[in-house]
Design a protein around this motif. Structure first.
Motif, PDB file in Angstrom:
ATOM      1  N   ARG A 274      58.341  10.306  42.863  1.00 28.97           N
ATOM      2  CA  ARG A 274      58.445  11.204  44.016  1.00 28.97           C
ATOM      3  C   ARG A 274      59.916  11.372  44.384  1.00 28.97           C
ATOM      4  NH1 ARG A 274      54.967  10.794  49.628  1.00 28.97           N
ATOM      5  NH2 ARG A 274      55.570  12.810  50.472  1.00 28.97           N
ATOM      6  N   TYR A 275      60.478  12.485  43.966  1.00 33.81           N
ATOM      7  CA  TYR A 275      61.844  12.820  44.331  1.00 33.81           C
ATOM      8  C   TYR A 275      61.813  13.605  45.638  1.00 33.81           C
ATOM      9  CZ  TYR A 275      63.281  11.258  39.705  1.00 33.81           C
ATOM     10  OH  TYR A 275      63.530  10.497  38.594  1.00 33.81           O
ATOM     11  N   ASN A 276      62.719  13.266  46.528  1.00 33.27           N
ATOM     12  CA  ASN A 276      62.658  13.798  47.886  1.00 33.27           C
ATOM     13  C   ASN A 276      63.477  15.061  48.097  1.00 33.27           C
ATOM     14  OD1 ASN A 276      60.993  11.667  48.862  1.00 33.27           O
ATOM     15  ND2 ASN A 276      62.790  10.324  48.943  1.00 33.27           N
ATOM     16  N   LYS A 277      64.291  15.440  47.132  1.00 33.19           N
ATOM     17  CA  LYS A 277      65.205  16.555  47.332  1.00 33.19           C
ATOM     18  C   LYS A 277      65.099  17.491  46.129  1.00 33.19           C
ATOM     19  CE  LYS A 277      69.986  17.219  48.928  1.00 33.19           C
ATOM     20  NZ  LYS A 277      71.276  16.510  49.168  1.00 33.19           N
ATOM     21  N   HIS A 278      64.774  18.757  46.396  1.00 33.10           N
ATOM     22  CA  HIS A 278      64.594  19.743  45.350  1.00 33.10           C
ATOM     23  C   HIS A 278      65.366  21.017  45.672  1.00 33.10           C
ATOM     24  CE1 HIS A 278      60.997  17.200  44.818  1.00 33.10           C
ATOM     25  NE2 HIS A 278      60.945  17.641  43.573  1.00 33.10           N
ATOM     26  N   LEU A 279      65.688  21.753  44.622  1.00 31.37           N
ATOM     27  CA  LEU A 279      66.031  23.161  44.741  1.00 31.37           C
ATOM     28  C   LEU A 279      64.867  23.953  44.168  1.00 31.37           C
ATOM     29  CD1 LEU A 279      69.808  23.344  43.695  1.00 31.37           C
ATOM     30  CD2 LEU A 279      68.839  23.746  45.967  1.00 31.37           C
ATOM     31  N   ILE A 280      64.417  24.967  44.903  1.00 30.56           N
ATOM     32  CA  ILE A 280      63.269  25.763  44.492  1.00 30.56           C
ATOM     33  C   ILE A 280      63.764  27.139  44.063  1.00 30.56           C
ATOM     34  CG2 ILE A 280      61.055  26.745  45.175  1.00 30.56           C
ATOM     35  CD1 ILE A 280      60.829  24.540  47.282  1.00 30.56           C
ATOM     36  N   PHE A 281      63.483  27.491  42.805  1.00 31.30           N
ATOM     37  CA  PHE A 281      63.907  28.770  42.256  1.00 31.30           C
ATOM     38  C   PHE A 281      62.711  29.717  42.221  1.00 31.30           C
ATOM     39  CE2 PHE A 281      66.869  25.631  40.752  1.00 31.30           C
ATOM     40  CZ  PHE A 281      68.097  26.263  40.878  1.00 31.30           C
ATOM     41  N   GLN A 282      62.930  30.925  42.707  1.00 28.19           N
ATOM     42  CA  GLN A 282      61.871  31.922  42.806  1.00 28.19           C
ATOM     43  C   GLN A 282      61.942  32.915  41.659  1.00 28.19           C
ATOM     44  OE1 GLN A 282      62.549  35.252  45.332  1.00 28.19           O
ATOM     45  NE2 GLN A 282      60.490  35.264  46.186  1.00 28.19           N
ATOM     46  N   GLY A 283      60.769  33.383  41.228  1.00 24.80           N
ATOM     47  CA  GLY A 283      60.683  34.490  40.289  1.00 24.80           C
ATOM     48  C   GLY A 283      59.600  35.448  40.736  1.00 24.80           C
ATOM     49  N   ILE A 284      59.774  36.727  40.448  1.00 20.82           N
ATOM     50  CA  ILE A 284      58.787  37.739  40.810  1.00 20.82           C
ATOM     51  C   ILE A 284      58.405  38.546  39.566  1.00 20.82           C
ATOM     52  CG2 ILE A 284      59.515  37.873  43.215  1.00 20.82           C
ATOM     53  CD1 ILE A 284      61.093  40.413  42.482  1.00 20.82           C
ATOM     54  N   SER A 285      57.449  39.448  39.719  1.00 17.80           N
ATOM     55  CA  SER A 285      56.885  40.177  38.579  1.00 17.80           C
ATOM     56  C   SER A 285      57.748  41.366  38.165  1.00 17.80           C
ATOM     57  CB  SER A 285      55.466  40.647  38.918  1.00 17.80           C
ATOM     58  OG  SER A 285      54.655  39.575  39.316  1.00 17.80           O
ATOM     59  N   VAL A 286      59.033  41.119  38.021  1.00 16.46           N
ATOM     60  CA  VAL A 286      59.992  42.114  37.540  1.00 16.46           C
ATOM     61  C   VAL A 286      60.717  41.490  36.369  1.00 16.46           C
ATOM     62  CG1 VAL A 286      62.006  43.523  38.103  1.00 16.46           C
ATOM     63  CG2 VAL A 286      60.254  43.097  39.850  1.00 16.46           C
ATOM     64  N   ASP A 287      60.634  42.120  35.193  1.00 15.94           N
ATOM     65  CA  ASP A 287      61.184  41.499  33.997  1.00 15.94           C
ATOM     66  C   ASP A 287      62.693  41.670  33.899  1.00 15.94           C
ATOM     67  OD1 ASP A 287      61.717  44.046  32.913  1.00 15.94           O
ATOM     68  OD2 ASP A 287      59.843  44.085  31.781  1.00 15.94           O
ATOM     69  N   GLU A 288      63.265  41.147  32.811  1.00 13.52           N
ATOM     70  CA  GLU A 288      64.720  41.133  32.657  1.00 13.52           C
ATOM     71  C   GLU A 288      65.327  42.536  32.613  1.00 13.52           C
ATOM     72  OE1 GLU A 288      63.366  37.615  30.018  1.00 13.52           O
ATOM     73  OE2 GLU A 288      62.439  39.254  31.184  1.00 13.52           O
ATOM     74  N   SER A 289      64.560  43.523  32.209  1.00 14.26           N
ATOM     75  CA  SER A 289      65.074  44.897  32.151  1.00 14.26           C
ATOM     76  C   SER A 289      64.967  45.625  33.477  1.00 14.26           C
ATOM     77  CB  SER A 289      64.309  45.686  31.079  1.00 14.26           C
ATOM     78  OG  SER A 289      62.963  45.921  31.485  1.00 14.26           O
ATOM     79  N   GLY A 290      64.355  44.964  34.456  1.00  8.42           N
ATOM     80  CA  GLY A 290      64.167  45.595  35.759  1.00  8.42           C
ATOM     81  C   GLY A 290      62.849  46.313  35.913  1.00  8.42           C
ATOM     82  N   GLN A 291      61.967  46.221  34.911  1.00  8.78           N
ATOM     83  CA  GLN A 291      60.680  46.905  34.987  1.00  8.78           C
ATOM     84  C   GLN A 291      59.727  46.155  35.904  1.00  8.78           C
ATOM     85  OE1 GLN A 291      58.783  47.603  31.221  1.00  8.78           O
ATOM     86  NE2 GLN A 291      56.912  48.421  32.119  1.00  8.78           N
ATOM     87  N   GLN A 292      59.066  46.898  36.774  1.00  7.90           N
ATOM     88  CA  GLN A 292      58.090  46.326  37.696  1.00  7.90           C
ATOM     89  C   GLN A 292      56.752  46.137  36.989  1.00  7.90           C
ATOM     90  OE1 GLN A 292      58.343  45.669  41.433  1.00  7.90           O
ATOM     91  NE2 GLN A 292      56.651  44.452  40.618  1.00  7.90           N
ATOM     92  N   HIS A 293      56.115  44.975  37.193  1.00  3.54           N
ATOM     93  CA  HIS A 293      54.778  44.700  36.673  1.00  3.54           C
ATOM     94  C   HIS A 293      53.860  44.374  37.845  1.00  3.54           C
ATOM     95  CE1 HIS A 293      56.006  44.352  32.353  1.00  3.54           C
ATOM     96  NE2 HIS A 293      57.176  44.108  32.936  1.00  3.54           N
ATOM     97  N   TYR A 294      52.566  44.531  37.611  1.00  3.15           N
ATOM     98  CA  TYR A 294      51.594  44.323  38.685  1.00  3.15           C
ATOM     99  C   TYR A 294      51.055  42.897  38.663  1.00  3.15           C
ATOM    100  CZ  TYR A 294      47.378  44.752  41.544  1.00  3.15           C
ATOM    101  OH  TYR A 294      46.408  44.566  42.501  1.00  3.15           O
ATOM    102  N   LEU A 295      51.424  42.116  39.657  1.00  3.23           N
ATOM    103  CA  LEU A 295      50.902  40.755  39.846  1.00  3.23           C
ATOM    104  C   LEU A 295      50.873  39.960  38.548  1.00  3.23           C
ATOM    105  CD1 LEU A 295      47.980  41.313  42.410  1.00  3.23           C
ATOM    106  CD2 LEU A 295      50.342  40.637  42.872  1.00  3.23           C
ATOM    107  N   ASP A 296      51.988  39.976  37.828  1.00  5.49           N
ATOM    108  CA  ASP A 296      52.085  39.293  36.537  1.00  5.49           C
ATOM    109  C   ASP A 296      52.723  37.924  36.740  1.00  5.49           C
ATOM    110  OD1 ASP A 296      52.819  38.410  33.923  1.00  5.49           O
ATOM    111  OD2 ASP A 296      52.704  40.484  33.219  1.00  5.49           O
ATOM    112  N   ALA A 297      51.890  36.868  36.701  1.00  2.00           N
ATOM    113  CA  ALA A 297      52.389  35.512  36.951  1.00  2.00           C
ATOM    114  C   ALA A 297      53.240  35.008  35.798  1.00  2.00           C
ATOM    115  CB  ALA A 297      51.217  34.571  37.198  1.00  2.00           C
TER     116      ALA A 297
END
Length: 455
Positions: free
Chosen positions: A345-368
């Motif tokens: 159990r590590y008490n300190k984290h950095l949390i990195f976010q990602g969304i459903s937009v790929d590296e080219s900038g294309q939007q995808h629908y609810l793509d986990a």
């Protein structure tokens, strides 16, 4: 600070040899057996049902198999309530060496994997029952106190980020008690959570046929894809345990590869499935046919480099029981896993976010899938600012106790996937500051790389 969430467990232990061992599974040399210390758990001694000789090939062990098929013979029989120990090769069967070359990662024969120990018959188990498997202990061999992580070549397995890292890389990790450290990745050291990456029961004939039908259907949608959409049966390198001759040759034509998780369990790669865990497996054949392998010292959620954990040879101490008719009673289609109370159990984290937009900038629908890729890529770019190469950072995310989460999956059009990176595993301050990042990793150390031949 690292805190272990456990009471009444001894994290470090050595393994036992049984007081009485099966005459059929004495493949380990007497000299090697003598070098391995005895293992005990709460004063008990459990029989070792399958020994492994690391100096011999998997093909010389009839207690090992690398395919799923309902007719693979059982190597031993146990009663409900029994405890026992199984020894396991690493998932490649010893193809990867403790050296500073990644050629073995590039050239590994993936048609041979995974090598599993078993199957073990649980007397009285019937289709429709639940097999309850408790992991009592797990450990490494004293003569093999190291593990490896691989970023696989795109042409031979690939990985979660194979478009960004198409070449084979390797990191070797040394075990220091409960900790792991790599000479190829300076500045990081973390506690391992030893677990089986692969554990499951034999499929029924009907279930095997269903696997082959649906996976071939998927494969045929793009049969020339690299890596392939699915791994179909491949007889030439099948090792069918104690099944021999024409029967083994015929069964190998249809035996399922061990690569994916399926309804029976299989290659689930659940990093919290360590000592103190339980698994409830649907039973598909008489006797259940429990097999286990692909042992890991540590793994990040997702096992993203494909060979994404710290892979190891070792042993596992199990206890089994049955719930008659449990599949129908609990409406189960897949196994249910109860994680261990023992977790770093590590008490300190950095949390990195990602969304459903790929590296080219294309939007995808609810793509986990795309969202988690972006979270991983964001974490890698951050770590590179401190001097890590992209491959080193990628390997850290595959091996360290990183958590992956789907934090939101309903807010169209974007899934929010998050990656929790424990900053306490690093030897230096990883937190953002007004002064900006400071390079802490020497530029003369990196993962060995082996480009595809001809490049």
């Amino acid at each position: 600070m690292l805190v272990w969430r456990a009471v009444g467990f001894v994290f470090l232990s050595s393994r036992q040899t049984a007081a009485q061992e099966s005459d059929q599974v004495t493949l380990m040399t007497q000299n090697e057996k003598a070098q391995r210390p005895q293992h005990s758990l709460v004063g008990k001694r459990a029989p070792t049902l399958a020994h492994i000789d690391l100096s011999r090939s998997p093909a010389e062990h009839d207690t090992i198999h690398n395919r799923w098929h309902p007719d693979i013979p059982m190597i031993a029989s146990v009663e409900p309530g029994d405890e026992f120990v199984l020894e396991c090769m690493d998932w490649t069967g010893g193809q990867i060496k403790n050296d500073d070359s990644a050629a073995d990662i590039r050239d590994v024969d993936l048609t041979k994997v995974h090598y599993l120990t078993g199957p073990v018959e649980v007397k009285g188990a019937k289709p429709g029952d639940l097999l309850v498997v408790e992991i009592l202990d797990i450990g490494v061999f004293p003569e093999s106190n190291w593990g490896f992580n691989g970023i696989f070549s795109r042409s031979n397995g690939g990985g979660f980020l194979t478009e960004h890292y198409p070449d084979a890389h390797k990191s070797v990790w040394d075990f220091e008690g409960i900790y792991a450290r790599s000479r190829h990745i300076p500045g990081v050291r973390f506690a391992g959570t030893l677990h089986p990456g692969l554990i499951g029961c034999l499929p029924s004939r009907e279930l095997l046929n269903e696997w082959n039908r649906r996976e071939r259907e998927l494969y045929e949608k793009d049969p020339d894809r690299v890596p392939p959409l699915a791994n179909l049966p491949y007889a030439p390198t099948a090792h069918m345990g104690r099944m021999k001759g024409e029967q083994a040759q015929q069964a190998a034509q249809e035996a399922a590869r061990t690569v994916p998780p399926r309804e029976h369990g299989g290659n689930c790669d659940i990093k919290d499935l360590t000592r103190g865990s339980k698994v409830y497996f649907p039973v598909y054949v008489d006797g259940a046919g429990l097999s286990v392998g692909d042992l890991h010292f540590s793994q990040g959620d997702g096992e993203i480099t494909f060979c994404g954990a710290i892979e190891m040879a070792g042993w596992i101490h199990l206890k089994v029981d049955l719930i008659p008719g449990g599949v129908q009673k609990y409406g189960m289609k897949n196994p249910i896993f109860q994680p261990s109370p023992m977790q770093p159990r590590y008490n300190k984290h950095l949390i990195f976010q990602g969304i459903s937009v790929d590296e080219s900038g294309q939007q995808h629908y609810l793509d986990a899938h795309i969202a988690y890729r972006q979270a991983c890529l964001n974490a890698i770019e951050y770590l590179k600012k401190f001097g890590y190469s992209g491959a080193q950072a990628y390997s850290i995310l595959g091996t360290a106790p990183v958590q992956g989460h789907i934090s939101g999956i309903v807010d169209v059009p974007n899934v929010c996937a998050t990656l929790f990176l424990p900053v306490e595993i690093f030897d230096f301050d990883l937190m953002p500051s007004r002064n900006g990042p400071e390079v802490k990793v020497p530029d003369n150390v990196d993962l060995p790389v082996a480009p595809d031949e001809g490049q």
